[in-house]
Enzyme design. Structure first.
Site, PDB file in Angstrom:
ATOM      1  N   MET A  87      19.286  29.298 -17.963  1.00 43.70           N
ATOM      2  CA  MET A  87      18.626  30.376 -16.991  1.00 43.70           C
ATOM      3  C   MET A  87      17.593  29.699 -15.797  1.00 43.70           C
ATOM      4  O   MET A  87      16.437  29.819 -16.145  1.00 43.70           O
ATOM      5  CB  MET A  87      17.940  31.281 -17.918  1.00 43.70           C
ATOM      6  CG  MET A  87      18.780  31.991 -19.076  1.00 43.70           C
ATOM      7  SD  MET A  87      19.981  32.909 -18.396  1.00 43.70           S
ATOM      8  CE  MET A  87      19.214  34.247 -17.544  1.00 43.70           C
ATOM      9  N   ARG A  88      18.259  28.910 -15.027  1.00 46.63           N
ATOM     10  CA  ARG A  88      17.573  28.389 -14.413  1.00 46.63           C
ATOM     11  C   ARG A  88      18.286  28.278 -12.949  1.00 46.63           C
ATOM     12  O   ARG A  88      19.566  27.868 -12.861  1.00 46.63           O
ATOM     13  CB  ARG A  88      17.068  27.047 -14.510  1.00 46.63           C
ATOM     14  CG  ARG A  88      16.055  26.572 -13.745  1.00 46.63           C
ATOM     15  CD  ARG A  88      15.373  25.122 -14.447  1.00 46.63           C
ATOM     16  NE  ARG A  88      14.497  24.472 -13.578  1.00 46.63           N
ATOM     17  CZ  ARG A  88      14.890  23.806 -12.448  1.00 46.63           C
ATOM     18  NH1 ARG A  88      16.044  23.673 -12.236  1.00 46.63           N
ATOM     19  NH2 ARG A  88      13.877  23.441 -11.605  1.00 46.63           N
ATOM     20  N   HIS A 126      29.873  33.077 -16.741  1.00 43.68           N
ATOM     21  CA  HIS A 126      29.231  34.272 -16.523  1.00 43.68           C
ATOM     22  C   HIS A 126      29.595  35.603 -16.973  1.00 43.68           C
ATOM     23  O   HIS A 126      30.881  35.770 -16.909  1.00 43.68           O
ATOM     24  CB  HIS A 126      29.221  34.459 -14.869  1.00 43.68           C
ATOM     25  CG  HIS A 126      28.107  35.592 -14.330  1.00 43.68           C
ATOM     26  ND1 HIS A 126      26.929  35.390 -14.247  1.00 43.68           N
ATOM     27  CD2 HIS A 126      28.642  36.620 -13.948  1.00 43.68           C
ATOM     28  CE1 HIS A 126      26.225  36.826 -13.647  1.00 43.68           C
ATOM     29  NE2 HIS A 126      27.602  37.283 -13.307  1.00 43.68           N
ATOM     30  N   ARG A 157      11.027  22.271  -7.726  1.00 47.11           N
ATOM     31  CA  ARG A 157      12.493  22.334  -8.580  1.00 47.11           C
ATOM     32  C   ARG A 157      13.289  21.013  -8.183  1.00 47.11           C
ATOM     33  O   ARG A 157      13.999  20.551  -9.025  1.00 47.11           O
ATOM     34  CB  ARG A 157      13.049  23.428  -7.882  1.00 47.11           C
ATOM     35  CG  ARG A 157      12.280  25.024  -8.225  1.00 47.11           C
ATOM     36  CD  ARG A 157      13.105  25.976  -7.669  1.00 47.11           C
ATOM     37  NE  ARG A 157      14.576  26.038  -7.804  1.00 47.11           N
ATOM     38  CZ  ARG A 157      15.195  26.394  -6.879  1.00 47.11           C
ATOM     39  NH1 ARG A 157      15.047  26.537  -5.668  1.00 47.11           N
ATOM     40  NH2 ARG A 157      16.648  26.309  -7.070  1.00 47.11           N
ATOM     41  N   ASN A 216      27.492  30.063 -26.729  1.00 43.03           N
ATOM     42  CA  ASN A 216      28.659  29.307 -25.943  1.00 43.03           C
ATOM     43  C   ASN A 216      28.672  27.736 -26.076  1.00 43.03           C
ATOM     44  O   ASN A 216      29.806  27.223 -26.270  1.00 43.03           O
ATOM     45  CB  ASN A 216      28.688  29.673 -24.387  1.00 43.03           C
ATOM     46  CG  ASN A 216      29.263  31.049 -24.256  1.00 43.03           C
ATOM     47  OD1 ASN A 216      30.340  31.198 -24.638  1.00 43.03           O
ATOM     48  ND2 ASN A 216      28.654  32.093 -23.727  1.00 43.03           N
TER      49      ASN A 216
END
Length: 197
Positions: free
Chosen positions: A93-94, A112, A68, A17
């Site tokens: 992916m987080r 998504h 985080r 993408n």
């Protein structure tokens, strides 16, 4: 012509993408330019694609940070250093902290592989097939603190065929993702859509 919006892309893998956005931004009349690509995985293949296009890249390893939040603060520092207007998540992916998502609210979007609000999170295609749906698709949405909960900008629908595997469906949806994401970014960068107040 109005100055182009400066867009940073966040990836974790091959960045297909991301590539679609980079290619769209090559058009002289596209209202956004890709000014940086960030990955939370140093070996993400998409970084090589970005470098080959002459786009600056950056990485951070989560293991180097105590929390985080500390990671997300460092990421924001990178994005601000690039003078970023819009953040596009492309297979990133987080899970991001509320502090990060609120900092970029209305200026961060994600793609998504489902027709949200259906099938938030992972394994979307397998879950859709297990439920026997006849239609799947993808959604570009604003990023908010809730996972895959932000307001939708655009959706594309894809038929589910008898005998489809998750890989079959994923491949068909991905074709639409590559069409939909550049269009959604165009709408945001040109001011034709905005985060609902």
């Amino acid at each position: 012509m109005t100055a182009k919006k400066r867009v940073a892309i966040l990836i974790s893998g091959r960045g297909s993408n991301m590539t679609a956005l980079i290619n769209a931004a090559k058009s002289p009349d596209y209202p956004a330019e890709i000014i940086g690509v960030f990955s939370n995985r140093v070996a993400a293949p998409g970084l090589d694609v970005a470098r080959a296009e002459g786009i600056p890249t950056a990485t951070l390893a989560q293991s180097s940070f105590a929390s985080r939040l500390a990671f997300d603060e460092a990421l924001t520092g990178i994005l601000e250093g690039w003078d970023t207007d819009i953040v596009c998540m492309a297979g990133f992916m987080r899970i991001l902290t509320p502090e990060f998502t609120n900092r970029w609210l209305g200026r961060a979007i994600n793609i998504h592989p489902s027709l949200l609000p259906a099938y938030k999170g992972l394994d979307t295609h397998a879950r859709a097939l297990a439920d026997g749906v006849t239609e799947a698709g993808c959604t570009v949405h604003f990023v908010t603190p809730g996972l895959d909960e932000g307001p939708a900008i655009l959706q594309a629908r894809v038929p589910v065929h008898p005998g489809d595997t998750p890989d079959d469906l994923a491949a068909r949806v991905l074709v639409e993702e590559h069409r939909l994401y550049p269009e959604a970014l165009r709408l945001l960068a040109s001011g034709q859509v905005a985060y609902p107040q």
